[in-house]
Design a protein around this motif. Structure first.
Motif: not given
Length: 246
Positions: A144-147, A150-151, A210-212
């Motif tokens: 779930a990691t982007e850059g 962690v979304r 990050v809550s998404d």
């Protein structure tokens, strides 16, 4: 009794073999590294001879949609054919909570195909649907990691210890076939984003959670209850904080 564990050298399989052996059963770990290959059929007839129960906890080496579907269709078909020829009386398979609920991802669709083959076979069966294992929590975060973020979706999440999954499988295997599904999950229900925020902090991991609501879980968005069992599910006794502390 003789019980063949397909995927018996892996994370869950090795735990199942140990538990069954401790109960006095002849538990046989079957995997490519023991000379049994469910994709090619190599060694299947030999390992099935005299078996009363088969437990399938194998997994695809690739999660790419076409590859994982091909794995479960081919592997399960070969396994059921060999089990039928050997007179196996109980086929137990480990699956995933949420496969039958929308929205699905490629892995869930492959597991559905596996279950349908088992349900249509002549062998009495039990399907054990488990929530995600504690042992895969880090992999979920990495996926779930982007850059540096962690979304995570703020949906329910109820992971379970691999040991508790293995205990349930061992119990189901020596019992009367369910001819249906049983669900198992961990003893605590979290919000997924909050769980990972606390867990990464405990690791000393600098990534921001990050809550998404639209964050994907292995290729698909998930709804509020997509990843948790229904009421009446069996709950493992092990709490995540206790497991992580060890």
């Amino acid at each position: 009794m003789k019980i063949v564990v397909i995927g018996g050298t892996g994370l869950i399989g090795s735990k199942v073999v140990a538990r069954l052996g401790a109960q006095g059963h002849e538990a046989v770990a079957a995997a490519p590294n023991t000379g049994v290959n469910t994709l090619t059929g190599e060694g299947l007839a030999e390992v099935m001879a005299g078996a009363s129960v088969v437990i399938d906890v194998s997994n695809s080496p690739s999660f790419e949609e076409a590859a994982v579907l091909e794995f479960f269709r081919t592997s399960t078909g070969n396994l059921l054919a060999a089990g039928s020829a050997a007179g196996v009386g109980h086929h137990v398979a480990l699956s995933v909570v949420g496969t039958q609920r929308p929205p699905g991802n490629g892995y869930f669709r492959a597991k559905i195909a596996q279950e349908q083959l088992i349900e249509r076979s002549s062998i009495p069966f039990s399907l054990v649907h488990a929530t995600q294992f504690f042992e895969f929590v880090r992999r979920i975060a990495d996926d779930a990691t982007e850059g540096g973020q962690v979304r995570m979706a703020p949906v329910f999440f109820q992971p379970i210890a691999g040991d508790d999954v293995a205990q349930t499988l061992a119990t189901v295997a020596v019992g009367t076939p369910l001819t249906g599904r049983a669900e198992i999950g961990g003893p605590e229900r979290f919000r997924m984003d909050e769980f990972f925020r606390e867990t990464l902090a405990g690791w000393g991991d600098p990534r921001e959670v990050v809550s998404d609501p639209h964050a994907q879980y292995f290729g698909a968005e998930v709804l509020e209850r997509s990843l948790v069992p229904d009421d009446g599910a069996t709950l493992g006794p092990t709490h995540y904080r206790d497991w992580a502390a060890k």
